[in-house]
Enzyme design. Structure first.
Site, PDB file in Angstrom:
ATOM      1  N   THR A  41       0.536  -1.226  -0.108  1.00  0.00           N
ATOM      2  CA  THR A  41      -0.386  -0.044   0.345  1.00  0.00           C
ATOM      3  C   THR A  41       0.970   1.074  -0.066  1.00  0.00           C
ATOM      4  O   THR A  41       1.832   1.170  -0.022  1.00  0.00           O
ATOM      5  CB  THR A  41      -1.334  -0.037   1.502  1.00  0.00           C
ATOM      6  N   CYS A  42       0.892   2.154   0.205  1.00  0.00           N
ATOM      7  CA  CYS A  42       0.518   3.294  -0.289  1.00  0.00           C
ATOM      8  C   CYS A  42       1.231   4.105   1.350  1.00  0.00           C
ATOM      9  O   CYS A  42       1.731   5.185   1.107  1.00  0.00           O
ATOM     10  CB  CYS A  42      -0.120   4.481  -0.867  1.00  0.00           C
ATOM     11  N   ASP A  43       0.631   3.414   2.605  1.00  0.00           N
ATOM     12  CA  ASP A  43       0.942   3.300   3.165  1.00  0.00           C
ATOM     13  C   ASP A  43       2.619   3.788   3.950  1.00  0.00           C
ATOM     14  O   ASP A  43       2.636   3.123   4.219  1.00  0.00           O
ATOM     15  CB  ASP A  43      -0.222   3.425   4.438  1.00  0.00           C
TER      16      ASP A  43
ATOM     17  N   ASN B 214      -6.353   1.112  -0.184  1.00  0.00           N
ATOM     18  CA  ASN B 214      -5.898   1.172  -1.939  1.00  0.00           C
ATOM     19  C   ASN B 214      -6.775  -0.084  -2.731  1.00  0.00           C
ATOM     20  O   ASN B 214      -5.961  -0.580  -3.506  1.00  0.00           O
ATOM     21  CB  ASN B 214      -5.008   1.046  -2.006  1.00  0.00           C
TER      22      ASN B 214
END
Lengths: 381, 280
Positions: free
Chosen positions: A330-332, A370
């Site tokens: 994910t982008c986190d 996401n």
């Protein structure tokens, strides 16, 4: 337990096995080993003869797992309407369940009753009163709180009444016409030793005796919860040492007492293996970053919620290793599986195996962050 | 060997052997079964609770239909709430003076399934020209309808589950609204020996709307636990005291035979055990 264990290398057979699974089913995967679950179930039965086991569905709430355990004779601990529905789909009777959530809305109680689940866990007077409309149909376990120093996850802070309140609650229940079947406790999850189990069993026995002295409806059930440990690497738990004192304590109980337990982790943790693969990599500062297709929002969610650091395995045995970071997809930025681990050079598509990934992995991986699909769950024998 | 174990009570239960499964439907929230049992014949269960069996359904349906209709003596229009299996419709339609029956069932699938797997319950009643079948929520129907009835029969499930609304204050109020003057409603009210609270609740809610409220009873063996009660609500206090001679004449005139109901049983069914009287 807090240190990461990485196994470098794998036998050729192992590699072929994991690779063929990925080839067939894609990546990421959670591979559930049916016979391992049954083996764990049988281990519990042999250590605690005479105890009825209620699988804590929440640990790995997959229909196949429930089906397997139902066929093996296991009962179920349910805590929500969703879990009851899972069992309905499998035609498991509500009579094989107890409802263990101490805090319930009226609609939860009604849904449980419609599902045939008639034994409820309660830990305070307000919750007891919610059962008055259903008192002719239900039985109640009072949850008592005994806190374990050695538990990784403390379950006695959020729920449970103090031992000193039991007699009062039982007396109150009798005057309300609510039937108390017995007591339940959860000393915690993944307990390092069984001292608290033993002490809780002994205390509960005393409490039951005390309550039964002047009650027309004697209590006859003791629910010893779960918390039975599994060997994540470095825990070094000896099952004999853990279970023998528990079995001994239980053998002191009167034969009138039905003993039940709610294993979750113990049944599933060692039976599930995660397979993730490298999606891409980057060099950032002092670290080599590898981005996997599974992470904290997926199967590795247990690292966050369940405080477990899963032992990993990679196939490359090259001893030239660089400080690396294994990140999720994910982008986190919280989505990091392992910080500062020494890894040999890996390429896109290389597999990272996570062991002991049965408990609270799939269960808490349900986020759609996401819009990433979770790991595919497959079953092997 | 397959078995059905009822899940109504925590501490006790009845078990039926399943000799053949005819129909099983398990959606997320509902589990419906129709199976054969050597003694009971076809058995229908919903969410672990017995709904009806071929062996003893006549007791339930005869008592729910004939007691209010014979007591009334001139029932032309009858409303049945629930009763998807068709047994109640069958018994009501045996009264030739009944000109119209509206049956409101929430689930069309139940009717289809009952026609197919419990054909003896309806015994062709669904094809009777006097019957109008409405697929609707019973609560919404009584709230909205402009029709009026002489007798209302609430053939509901257990109050825990889909029949819940049929045990509410609001439901009784609406039933009263759509009853003709001198009309009566009868409602399934459970087994008081194990569910005395249900008698108390109904007493409280129903008597707020009807000047005469009581219960009558019959023992339906597979509604385990002794007698079951039927709630009775009307503003015509004379109905429950309809004399035996009058009932005998009406029964005679009706010209059909029953297997449980008789004018004598009718009178006797209003005599309640002391524990039920104490509760109300």
């Amino acid at each position: 337990m807090k240190t990461r264990h990485i196994q470098y290398g794998a036998s050729e057979a192992e590699r072929d096995y994991y690779r063929s699974l990925v080839k067939q089913h894609g990546s990421p995967l959670l591979v559930v080993n049916r016979s391992k679950i049954l083996q764990q179930y049988n281990t519990l039965k042999s250590y605690l003869p005479g105890v009825a086991f209620y699988y804590a569905i929440k640990a790995f709430p997959h229909p196949e797992v429930l089906h397997l355990l139902a066929e093996a004779g296991c009962h179920f601990d349910v805590a929500s309407e969703g879990e009851i529905d899972l069992l309905k789909q499998l035609q498991v009777s509500g009579r094989r369940t107890i409802h263990t959530h101490p805090i319930k809305k009226d609609s939860h109680i009604r849904a449980a009753l419609r599902g045939g689940s008639t034994t409820f866990v309660v830990d305070n007077i307000d919750e007891l009163k919610k059962l008055i409309p259903y008192r002719s149909r239900t039985g109640v376990l009072l949850r008592v709180s005994f806190r374990s120093e050695s538990a990784t996850v403390d379950l006695s802070r959020k729920f449970g009444c103090a031992p000193g309140q039991v007699l009062e609650l039982a007396t109150e229940a009798q005057s309300l016409g609510v039937h108390i079947r017995g007591l339940s406790f959860h000393v915690g999850s993944q307990c390092a030793n069984s001292d608290m189990h033993v002490s809780a069993i002994n205390q509960c026995m005393q409490l039951i005796d005390e309550c039964n002295q002047n009650k027309k409806n004697p209590m006859n059930m003791l629910d010893i919860g779960g918390g039975f440990p599994v060997n994540y690497v470095g825990d070094d738990i000896d099952l004999d040492t853990f279970f023998k004192p528990v079995g001994q304590a239980l053998s002191q109980l009167s034969s009138d007492i039905n003993i039940i337990a709610e294993p979750g982790r113990f049944l599933v943790a060692p039976a599930v293996t995660g397979i993730a693969s490298v999606s891409g990599k980057a060099r950032r500062g002092d670290y080599q970053w590898y981005y996997l297709d599974d992470g904290i929002y997926g199967s590795y969610s247990g690292q966050l919620f369940d405080h477990v650091i899963y032992p990993l395995q990679i196939f490359n045995t090259d001893e030239t290793r660089t400080p690396s970071i294994l990140a999720g997809p994910t982008c986190d930025s919280i989505d990091i599986i392992a910080e500062d681990v020494a890894l040999p050079d890996m390429a896109d598509g290389d597999l990272v195996i996570g062991h002991m990934m049965g408990a609270y992995t799939y269960a808490t991986a349900a986020t759609r962050f996401n819009s990433l699909a979770g790991a595919n769950v497959i079953f092997v024998d | 060997m397959k078995e059905f174990q009822e899940t109504l009570y925590d501490a006790i239960s009845q078990n039926f052997r399943i000799d053949k499964m005819y129909f099983e439907q398990k959606t997320g929230h509902q589990h419906l079964m129709i199976f054969h049992n050597a003694v009971l014949g076809r058995v229908m269960t919903l969410d672990g609770v017995v709904q009806t069996t071929e062996l003893d359904e006549f007791i339930y349906h005869e008592m729910m239909a004939h007691v209010p209709i014979f007591a009334h003596g001139n029932a032309r229009r009858v409303l049945i709430i629930g009763g998807g299996d068709g047994g109640m419709l069958r018994e009501v339609l045996r009264h030739s003076e009944v000109e119209h029956v509206t049956m409101v069932e929430i689930d069309a699938a139940v009717i289809d399934m009952a026609k197919k797997y419990l054909p003896n319950h309806s015994a062709g009643a669904f094809d009777d020209e006097r019957a109008q079948i409405v697929i609707a929520d019973g609560m919404n129907y009584v709230r909205e309808t402009e029709d009026r009835f002489d007798v209302i029969i609430s053939d509901s499930t257990d109050p825990i589950g889909p029949g819940e609304v049929l045990f509410t204050n609001d439901f009784y109020a609406q039933c009263k609204r759509i009853l003709n003057e001198g009309g009566v409603m009868a409602a399934q009210n459970g087994v008081p020996f194990f569910q005395i609270d249900e008698v108390k609740n109904t007493r409280l809610r129903m008597s707020a709307h009807f000047s005469d409220q009581t219960f009558y009873s019959a023992a339906v063996p597979t509604y385990y636990g002794g007698i079951m009660t039927f709630a009775w609500g009307t503003d015509n206090a004379a109905l429950r005291g309809t004399a035996i001679d009058e009932l005998r004449a009406r029964y005679q005139n009706a010209g059909f035979r029953t297997r449980y109901y008789s004018p004598e049983i009718h009178i006797a069914s209003f005599a309640l055990p002391q524990y039920v009287q104490d509760a109300i």
